[in-house]
Design a protein around this motif. Structure first.
Motif, mmCIF file in Angstrom:
data_model
loop_
_atom_site.group_PDB
_atom_site.id
_atom_site.type_symbol
_atom_site.label_atom_id
_atom_site.label_comp_id
_atom_site.label_asym_id
_atom_site.label_seq_id
_atom_site.Cartn_x
_atom_site.Cartn_y
_atom_site.Cartn_z
ATOM 1 N N LEU A 141 -39.453 -32.642 -4.491
ATOM 2 C CA LEU A 141 -39.066 -33.988 -4.396
ATOM 3 C C LEU A 141 -38.474 -34.485 -3.285
ATOM 4 O O LEU A 141 -38.244 -35.713 -3.120
ATOM 5 N N VAL A 142 -37.936 -33.739 -2.162
ATOM 6 C CA VAL A 142 -37.457 -34.209 -0.875
ATOM 7 C C VAL A 142 -38.468 -34.754 -0.229
ATOM 8 O O VAL A 142 -39.646 -34.252 -0.090
ATOM 9 N N ARG A 143 -38.036 -36.005 0.632
ATOM 10 C CA ARG A 143 -38.879 -36.641 1.414
ATOM 11 C C ARG A 143 -39.673 -35.846 2.583
ATOM 12 O O ARG A 143 -38.865 -34.641 2.927
ATOM 13 N N PRO A 144 -40.750 -35.851 2.908
ATOM 14 C CA PRO A 144 -41.261 -34.674 3.879
ATOM 15 C C PRO A 144 -40.623 -34.579 5.182
ATOM 16 O O PRO A 144 -40.451 -33.528 5.547
ATOM 17 N N GLU A 145 -39.981 -35.758 5.753
ATOM 18 C CA GLU A 145 -39.155 -35.265 6.995
ATOM 19 C C GLU A 145 -37.815 -34.504 6.735
ATOM 20 O O GLU A 145 -37.246 -34.264 7.757
ATOM 21 N N TRP A 146 -37.206 -34.381 5.565
ATOM 22 C CA TRP A 146 -36.327 -33.739 4.955
ATOM 23 C C TRP A 146 -36.336 -32.349 4.615
ATOM 24 O O TRP A 146 -35.662 -31.513 4.268
ATOM 25 N N ARG A 147 -37.845 -31.908 4.490
ATOM 26 C CA ARG A 147 -38.081 -30.800 3.804
ATOM 27 C C ARG A 147 -37.546 -29.455 4.707
ATOM 28 O O ARG A 147 -37.124 -28.607 4.026
ATOM 29 N N GLY A 148 -37.856 -29.334 5.984
ATOM 30 C CA GLY A 148 -37.148 -28.557 6.491
ATOM 31 C C GLY A 148 -35.536 -28.218 6.498
ATOM 32 O O GLY A 148 -35.459 -26.980 6.089
ATOM 33 N N MET A 149 -34.891 -29.213 6.512
ATOM 34 C CA MET A 149 -33.477 -29.146 6.318
ATOM 35 C C MET A 149 -33.218 -28.626 4.867
ATOM 36 O O MET A 149 -32.373 -27.973 4.739
ATOM 37 N N ALA A 150 -33.827 -29.258 3.935
ATOM 38 C CA ALA A 150 -33.576 -28.904 2.555
ATOM 39 C C ALA A 150 -34.054 -27.225 2.329
ATOM 40 O O ALA A 150 -33.316 -26.541 1.819
ATOM 41 N N ALA A 151 -35.003 -26.788 3.027
ATOM 42 C CA ALA A 151 -35.421 -25.538 2.797
ATOM 43 C C ALA A 151 -34.328 -24.667 3.412
ATOM 44 O O ALA A 151 -33.823 -23.393 2.929
ATOM 45 N N LEU A 152 -33.764 -24.920 4.635
ATOM 46 C CA LEU A 152 -32.679 -24.236 5.299
ATOM 47 C C LEU A 152 -31.551 -24.226 4.376
ATOM 48 O O LEU A 152 -30.676 -23.082 4.144
ATOM 49 N N ALA A 153 -31.127 -25.178 3.956
ATOM 50 C CA ALA A 153 -29.941 -25.404 3.145
ATOM 51 C C ALA A 153 -30.132 -24.444 1.613
ATOM 52 O O ALA A 153 -29.335 -23.734 1.249
ATOM 53 N N LEU A 154 -31.327 -24.457 1.327
ATOM 54 C CA LEU A 154 -31.659 -23.616 0.020
ATOM 55 C C LEU A 154 -31.280 -22.085 0.288
ATOM 56 O O LEU A 154 -30.945 -21.461 -0.463
ATOM 57 N N THR A 155 -32.163 -21.907 1.521
ATOM 58 C CA THR A 155 -32.023 -20.506 1.922
ATOM 59 C C THR A 155 -30.569 -20.126 2.182
ATOM 60 O O THR A 155 -30.031 -18.900 1.679
ATOM 61 N N LEU A 156 -29.646 -20.725 2.741
ATOM 62 C CA LEU A 156 -28.120 -20.552 2.962
ATOM 63 C C LEU A 156 -27.641 -20.321 1.470
ATOM 64 O O LEU A 156 -26.627 -19.494 1.450
ATOM 65 N N PHE A 157 -27.900 -21.287 0.482
ATOM 66 C CA PHE A 157 -27.242 -21.357 -0.788
ATOM 67 C C PHE A 157 -27.619 -19.871 -1.440
ATOM 68 O O PHE A 157 -26.760 -19.237 -2.103
ATOM 69 N N HIS A 158 -29.022 -19.394 -1.173
ATOM 70 C CA HIS A 158 -29.251 -18.109 -1.951
ATOM 71 C C HIS A 158 -28.943 -17.089 -1.369
ATOM 72 O O HIS A 158 -28.502 -16.209 -2.035
ATOM 73 N N LEU A 159 -28.573 -17.035 0.102
ATOM 74 C CA LEU A 159 -28.205 -15.934 0.672
ATOM 75 C C LEU A 159 -26.528 -15.813 0.367
ATOM 76 O O LEU A 159 -25.984 -14.625 0.045
ATOM 77 N N ILE A 160 -25.711 -17.042 0.102
ATOM 78 C CA ILE A 160 -24.328 -16.990 -0.240
ATOM 79 C C ILE A 160 -24.365 -16.606 -1.790
ATOM 80 O O ILE A 160 -23.559 -15.608 -2.023
ATOM 81 N N LEU A 161 -25.019 -16.848 -2.550
ATOM 82 C CA LEU A 161 -25.205 -16.632 -3.835
ATOM 83 C C LEU A 161 -25.599 -14.955 -3.962
ATOM 84 O O LEU A 161 -24.903 -14.116 -4.946
ATOM 85 N N GLY A 162 -26.385 -14.692 -3.366
ATOM 86 C CA GLY A 162 -26.672 -13.163 -3.528
ATOM 87 C C GLY A 162 -25.451 -12.227 -2.905
ATOM 88 O O GLY A 162 -25.260 -11.198 -3.477
ATOM 89 N N ALA A 163 -24.973 -12.625 -1.768
ATOM 90 C CA ALA A 163 -23.661 -11.916 -1.222
ATOM 91 C C ALA A 163 -22.530 -12.011 -2.247
ATOM 92 O O ALA A 163 -22.050 -10.955 -2.497
ATOM 93 N N PHE A 164 -22.415 -13.056 -2.936
ATOM 94 C CA PHE A 164 -21.153 -13.205 -3.843
ATOM 95 C C PHE A 164 -21.496 -12.293 -4.902
ATOM 96 O O PHE A 164 -20.735 -11.326 -5.463
ATOM 97 N N CYS A 165 -22.916 -12.080 -5.686
ATOM 98 C CA CYS A 165 -23.248 -11.314 -6.982
ATOM 99 C C CYS A 165 -23.030 -9.819 -6.391
ATOM 100 O O CYS A 165 -22.500 -9.120 -7.053
#
Length: 126
Positions: free
Chosen positions: A71-95
């Protein structure tokens, strides 16, 4: 006749003490086996729920990540992927942190058996 009278005598103090110690040991072993069974069931239940929950969350996060990246525009996909990666990392560390705290701060296994043994030690040391 003396043999009949001999059998009716009360047990000596050594026999009574041995019987008491064996009775205490039997009680402690029964309590230990009951607690062992409870711990086994608790661990199995936690393991099954953890595996099923982790699998469901993994499928959810994978689907959500793919959906967001589509759903993210192509020029923002890299940033969205980085943000999601960080989110998953924080969620995993919390769990993992919560799981570790649950394990270390949870109830002591065989606490009732150890408490009974300590009570008996205090009683016998008087």
């Amino acid at each position: 006749m003396q043999e009949a009278n001999h059998d009716k005598r009360p047990p000596g103090p050594l026999k009574a003490l041995t019987g008491s110690i064996l009775g205490l040991l039997h009680t402690h072993l029964e309590l230990f086996s009951l607690e062992l069974e409870e711990e086994r069931e608790r661990l199995l239940r936690a393991l099954v729920l953890g595996v099923v929950g982790a699998g469901a969350l993994l499928l959810f996060l994978t689907t959500l990540t793919i959906g967001i990246l589509v759903l993210v525009r192509p020029e923002w996909r890299g940033m969205a992927a980085l943000a999601l990666t960080l989110f998953h990392l924080i969620l995993g560390a919390f769990c993992l942190n919560r799981a570790w705290r649950f394990y270390t701060l949870g109830p002591r296994p065989f606490a009732a058996t150890l408490d009974e043994i300590n009570k008996n030690k205090k009683f016998l040391s008087r």
